[in-house]
Design a protein around this motif. Structure first.
Motif, PDB file in Angstrom:
ATOM      1  N   ARG A 130       0.853  -1.172   0.000  1.00  0.00           N
ATOM      2  CA  ARG A 130       0.000   0.000   0.000  1.00  0.00           C
ATOM      3  C   ARG A 130       0.889   1.222   0.000  1.00  0.00           C
ATOM      4  N   PRO A 131       1.281   1.713  -1.220  1.00  0.00           N
ATOM      5  CA  PRO A 131       2.141   2.895  -1.233  1.00  0.00           C
ATOM      6  C   PRO A 131       1.383   4.130  -0.743  1.00  0.00           C
ATOM      7  N   PHE A 132       2.102   5.183  -0.437  1.00  0.00           N
ATOM      8  CA  PHE A 132       1.529   6.464  -0.022  1.00  0.00           C
ATOM      9  C   PHE A 132       0.708   6.348   1.253  1.00  0.00           C
ATOM     10  N   LYS A 189      -0.881   5.176   5.071  1.00  0.00           N
ATOM     11  CA  LYS A 189      -1.941   4.274   5.480  1.00  0.00           C
ATOM     12  C   LYS A 189      -1.400   2.940   5.993  1.00  0.00           C
ATOM     13  N   LYS A 247       7.324   9.420  -6.642  1.00  0.00           N
ATOM     14  CA  LYS A 247       6.902  10.817  -6.842  1.00  0.00           C
ATOM     15  C   LYS A 247       7.693  11.475  -7.971  1.00  0.00           C
ATOM     16  N   GLN A 264       4.568   5.794 -11.802  1.00  0.00           N
ATOM     17  CA  GLN A 264       3.250   5.986 -11.209  1.00  0.00           C
ATOM     18  C   GLN A 264       2.147   5.604 -12.184  1.00  0.00           C
ATOM     19  N   LEU A 295       1.833   1.954 -12.210  1.00  0.00           N
ATOM     20  CA  LEU A 295       1.232   1.540 -10.953  1.00  0.00           C
ATOM     21  C   LEU A 295      -0.278   1.814 -10.966  1.00  0.00           C
ATOM     22  N   LEU A 296      -0.653   2.949 -11.550  1.00  0.00           N
ATOM     23  CA  LEU A 296      -2.078   3.292 -11.659  1.00  0.00           C
ATOM     24  C   LEU A 296      -2.811   2.269 -12.519  1.00  0.00           C
ATOM     25  N   PHE A 334      -7.620   5.154 -19.357  1.00  0.00           N
ATOM     26  CA  PHE A 334      -6.562   4.377 -20.025  1.00  0.00           C
ATOM     27  C   PHE A 334      -7.076   3.071 -20.612  1.00  0.00           C
ATOM     28  N   GLN A 390      -2.524  12.491 -11.882  1.00  0.00           N
ATOM     29  CA  GLN A 390      -2.402  11.032 -11.858  1.00  0.00           C
ATOM     30  C   GLN A 390      -2.138  10.527 -10.457  1.00  0.00           C
ATOM     31  N   HIS A 391      -1.360  11.312  -9.712  1.00  0.00           N
ATOM     32  CA  HIS A 391      -1.067  10.894  -8.348  1.00  0.00           C
ATOM     33  C   HIS A 391      -2.345  10.847  -7.513  1.00  0.00           C
ATOM     34  N   LEU A 443      -4.333   7.925  -8.527  1.00  0.00           N
ATOM     35  CA  LEU A 443      -3.764   6.692  -7.992  1.00  0.00           C
ATOM     36  C   LEU A 443      -4.180   6.502  -6.534  1.00  0.00           C
ATOM     37  N   GLN A 444      -4.073   7.557  -5.742  1.00  0.00           N
ATOM     38  CA  GLN A 444      -4.463   7.447  -4.333  1.00  0.00           C
ATOM     39  C   GLN A 444      -5.928   7.066  -4.187  1.00  0.00           C
ATOM     40  N   THR A 499      -7.730   5.484  -6.378  1.00  0.00           N
ATOM     41  CA  THR A 499      -7.940   4.114  -6.847  1.00  0.00           C
ATOM     42  C   THR A 499      -7.481   3.120  -5.781  1.00  0.00           C
ATOM     43  N   LEU A 500      -6.376   3.451  -5.110  1.00  0.00           N
ATOM     44  CA  LEU A 500      -5.912   2.586  -4.025  1.00  0.00           C
ATOM     45  C   LEU A 500      -6.940   2.531  -2.898  1.00  0.00           C
ATOM     46  N   ASP A 537      -9.038  -0.732  -1.556  1.00  0.00           N
ATOM     47  CA  ASP A 537      -9.150  -1.157  -0.158  1.00  0.00           C
ATOM     48  C   ASP A 537     -10.609  -1.343   0.231  1.00  0.00           C
TER      49      ASP A 537
END
Lengths: 233, 233
Positions: free
Chosen positions: A84-86, A88, A115, A121, A124-125, B86, B121-122, B125-126, B128-129, B133
């Motif tokens: 779980r990047p970023f 949490k 980053k 990224q 990863l997305l 995408f 995108q960042h 990504l967050q 989507t993560l 979860d």
DNA sequence: AGTCCGCATTGACCTAAGTCAAGCAAACGA
DNA sequence: TCGTTTGCTTGACTTAGGTCAATGCGGACT
């Protein structure tokens, strides 16, 4: 980390987004680690300290209730990304289903690197979006499918994902494979008990749709019929 | 699109990653659109042509089997992002549960813009993560929880998410709220039938844990006990 | 070869949730 | 105002899958 050049998953893991010089930097941050079957890499609820790429082997992501019921919420194969990047805490545990080899990073080091590297990224997305789609398909299975539909779906899915790991040009359909899990784990993944899993497997065997040469092996004898059962057609 | 400055969700949607000049460019690509309850924005299996931000209202993401069983695999609230950026076809349909307002983009235009804007995108990504979860928590519910645990979990979850939309400083716990869905949809989300949903709700009412002033309203009278049921404690 | 031991299978029985079929009540339209 | 519709609840009954309890079986160790 020793050597990305010879990494088994270098073309498929998210690292493939990077240029050689970038890869050299990333490789300094990570290291290869062997994990034995049953070993837990991340505990459910722990702060998320590491992320990793799977090089070899299969691992499960799982959630448990206080009273010990377990649900497997994901299975990761070689080239998949774990963690779980970023920030949490990790809402699930990560445990090896088979002996495995992973390329592991501390989360903070990986976050910092990511980053700076939009392409990484982006990969990863895309991976996370695919994983989300897969999770949602599995929600349909858990919420609405019958036991026999679930078992059939699982066999197809494992066959497909193991096939994607190997050379799919040579073996487009993997009709004989080893299950990377035992009956209990199949139950935990399908929301069934071990007994129901066993009964449904023998039913498929008696219908001559599959063979079960030993406890871990499966041979798909009639893929068409298995797919029909899986999709409730 | 008319006006991001006055957008209800400008601080919470992914757009908040952008600088004013970037936002001006993005706003040219999108437009606001009203959706009425029951209207389908994206059909399951269709090529993914649009993505959107939810401004107002609640929408469901759902998957169906050939024989008509339905599973809701996600519920989106104001400031949430909809769609499959995408490429790829959409593996689920998107339908409004209430009248709603969305800020809609063609997928290709959005993809192009996103590629140029790593911060966006960042954020995506967050989000989507987080969504992943949530989906996984729901897999635990669908695979392992009993009917009463499911209902309790749903009520807590809706209360929390509706609360997060409003001003949570004033109303930290939203103990009275309108359900954004009918009984059938609650069943489709929980993997239950409409009758079981109804019976479990009356059971909670008779235990004086909740009140049901009318078909769409819920009042949580004893949050502690409801949470205990939800987590199977 | 014999005996554990950890899985897996099988059988008998039980129960939570599904199915089918009335009723009921707020909202709706004539 | 009164049918009609639509969504919800309730009751009686069924069933898929769970539970509990043997039994089976292949692989590891002596």
């Amino acid at each position: 980390m020793s050597d990305c050049d010879t990494c088994l998953v270098r073309n498929r893991a998210i690292c493939s987004a990077l240029m050689p010089d970038e890869l050299a930097v990333l490789s300094k941050l990570g290291r290869k680690q062997n994990v034995t079957r049953g070993q837990t890499l991340v505990w459910e609820g722990d702060e998320s300290l590491v992320v990793a790429n799977v090089i070899q082997g299969v691992l499960k992501l799982s959630v448990s209730t206080q009273d010990g019921r377990e649900q497997i919420v994901g299975v990761v194969f070689p080239s998949d990304f774990i963690g779980r990047p970023f920030g949490k805490e990790s809402p699930y545990g990560v445990t090896a289903l088979t002996d495995a080899e992973v390329c592991i990073f501390t989360r903070t080091a990986f976050d910092g690197f990511a980053k700076e590297h939009p392409d990484l990224q982006h990969k990863l997305l895309q991976r996370t979006l695919d994983e989300l789609d897969r999770a949602r398909q599995w929600m349909m299975l858990l919420g609405r499918k019958t036991a026999s539909e679930r078992i059939a779906t699982l066999l197809i899915e494992i066959s497909d994902r193991l096939g994607a790991v190997g050379c799919s040009a040579i073996a487009p359909f993997l009709d004989k494979f080893e299950l990377p899990m035992d009956r209990q784990q199949m139950g935990d993944l399908l929301g069934l008990t071990i007994e129901t899993v066993s009964r449904q497997l023998t039913k498929l065997k008696e219908a001559e749709i599959i063979e079960l040469p030993d406890r871990r092996s499966v041979v798909i004898k009639d893929r068409r019929r298995l797919e029909n059962i899986a999709t409730a057609a």
